[in-house]
Scaffold this motif. Structure first.
Motif: not given
Length: 156
Positions: A26-28, A117-120, A130-137, A145-148
């Motif tokens: 995994s990646s974060m 697009k995250n293919t790490i 792969n997990l992405v957390n976004i903080a915006y205002k 994200f995962q294969r497919g």
């Protein structure tokens, strides 16, 4: 009854051994919007041996940071309100089993959508997550994200 308990205990041991040999990939990534500079700052946490396997470079060598930079630039694309944004690598740190990678994208005004697009590590490890957390205002959004499912989009 004793026979059934014995069979169940043997099956439990085999099941536990199966979990023990499974490696977790995994990646974060944390994405923070800095309103003052109108910048999205990305911090990605990777397993040192996993990224080292993917780029085929020892993390203790001088070339490691340059290869990590190239790898991240080739495996993450960011689109704000439908427009592609350039990512600028700002550094990395190896701390034992973890590699921290820092990059950013400037000139970001109001955001209505973020598509990533995250293919790490997806090409190296088929079960990579792969997990992405976004903080915006003051708003928080999460992408997986995962294969497919290499592309994800959120709206604000």
């Amino acid at each position: 009854m004793k026979k059934y308990l014995h069979i169940i205990s043997i099956l439990t041991v085999f099941l536990m051994m199966g979990f023990a040999t499974q490696d977790f990939y995994s990646s974060m990534t944390k994405v923070d919007y800095v309103e003052g500079s109108k910048t999205l700052k990305f911090t990605t946490k990777l397993n040192t041996s996993h990224i080292s396997d993917a780029i085929k470079i020892n993390p203790n060598t001088a070339q490691f940071e340059a290869e990590v930079k190239k790898y991240v630039n080739n495996n993450i694309d960011v689109y704000i309100n439908g427009a592609a944004k350039t990512l600028t690598f700002t550094g990395s740190q190896v701390k034992g089993e973890t590699v921290w990678v820092y990059f950013e994208s400037g000139g970001i005004g109001d955001v209505s959508t973020i598509r990533i697009k995250n293919t790490i590590l997806l090409g190296t490890f088929p079960k990579q997550f792969n997990l992405v957390n976004i903080a915006y205002k003051g708003n928080q959004k999460t992408m997986n994200f995962q294969r497919g499912k290499e592309v994800n989009e959120v709206s604000f």
